[in-house]
Design an enzyme around this catalytic site. Sequence first.
Site, mmCIF file in Angstrom:
data_model
loop_
_atom_site.group_PDB
_atom_site.id
_atom_site.type_symbol
_atom_site.label_atom_id
_atom_site.label_comp_id
_atom_site.label_asym_id
_atom_site.label_seq_id
_atom_site.Cartn_x
_atom_site.Cartn_y
_atom_site.Cartn_z
ATOM 1 N N HIS A 86 -7.294 -6.138 -0.500
ATOM 2 C CA HIS A 86 -6.153 -5.245 -0.286
ATOM 3 C C HIS A 86 -5.067 -5.884 0.577
ATOM 4 C CE1 HIS A 86 -4.236 -1.326 -0.283
ATOM 5 N NE2 HIS A 86 -4.175 -1.317 1.024
ATOM 6 N N ASP B 289 -9.677 -5.531 -4.493
ATOM 7 C CA ASP B 289 -9.171 -4.420 -3.690
ATOM 8 C C ASP B 289 -9.982 -3.167 -4.013
ATOM 9 O OD1 ASP B 289 -7.695 -2.418 -2.435
ATOM 10 O OD2 ASP B 289 -5.751 -3.234 -3.035
ATOM 11 N N SER C 51 0.835 -1.194 0.000
ATOM 12 C CA SER C 51 0.000 0.000 0.000
ATOM 13 C C SER C 51 0.878 1.255 0.000
ATOM 14 C CB SER C 51 -0.954 -0.055 1.199
ATOM 15 O OG SER C 51 -2.026 0.822 1.035
#
Length: 433
Positions: free
Chosen positions: A397, A367, A258
């Site tokens: 995610h 995601d 991320s």
Amino acid sequence: MKAARAWITGLALLAAAATANAGEAPATLAGRLLDQLDAAQYAAAEASFSPQMKAAVPADKLKAVWESLPAQMGAAGPRGTAVTSETDGFRIVVIPLQYANGGLQARIVLDKDDKVAGFLVQPAAAPPAPAPAADASYIEKDFSVPASGTATAGLPGTLTLPKGKGPFPAIVLVHGSGPQDRDESVGPNRPFLDIARGLAAQGIAVLRYEKRSHARPQDFKATFSIDDETTDDAVAAVRALAATADIDPGHIYLLGHSQGGLLAGRIAKAANGTLAGLVLLAAPARPILDLLAEQNRYMANLDGTVSSDENAQLAALDAAIAAVRANPDARLMEVPGRFWQQLEQVDPVADARDSQLPMLLLQGGRDFQVVDADWQRWKQGLKGERYRFRHYPALNHLGIAGEGKGSLQEYARPGHVDAALINDIAQWIKAQP
């Protein structure tokens, strides 16, 4: 209200308030705060905020956060027993919150004046992870990441080391946004623990460590940079690992998840030749604040409708985003505008390309936080034999498989990072010259 602020790792739901009557037990003060929220006494809570918290989280924001919880998690049930700890003069009270659709926990930080300096509602913490089995093909050792940059203290971590004769290739795991522990725990899920043990079982050493904003929140004053929060510690971790026995210093890699993936190229540049390659998992390629607005609109529309309350909350979020883009002293989710502005100045695709490192990019098809628009930007910006792309339609995610549309509630259900994803990382590392 279904909408709730979901930053890049989806922990969401940040608010703050204060307490009264100095001298009472921290658990009593924290419980009183939750009683006020349950009774919708938001103005009363705001009246006893510290000045900083009054500015950051007025009563209307506190109301929006607290009243969004039953819409997401179902009817509220009984609270659990409060647990209190102390760090550098701050008392931290964690209270389990039970809802019909799962557990959350309130984390309330009290300062020396019994004012609440922080209030986070997050998925309930998982019980401690079991130690590796006696017949596991790896061991786990404590590892200290030394202080770097402006920091005055290092960070605790864990080195998962294959059994047998080294030196071993190794990888450092870099967290997503917000306060994160070494396992990057989200509710009962521990994606970094899964990745570390999965790779170590295939002969690759893995270093994971507590993020500074989790282990040492006192290090963050009114102003701090993305390097203070992420880059400096990641570089220190890479360099410390390179100097460790049984580690091959010529084969050290970095996995950024991320926001950690967004900053991977920046970290590689600062590491100055120490890294042999990068793995980007669910990495944003567009401005973070654009993604934040998109995430909240997605969550508000999960049931197919957006109420007037939700529209008002989304409009308030848009206004707050515009404010931090324009004013370095404005705040969003307790983070100053200058931090957001610096983060938005990063061009992650250009930074990754400029690193000249081989790269493996991984993306889940379910995601809802980092989406296909980001994936396509990575694919358009990184062309050539140096780059490898893997897409997993069923993964969210966190790299965990599921069905249907992704949601925050999914993070409260236990799961494990997909074994095929971990195997792809291992095989890519082993294939590097």
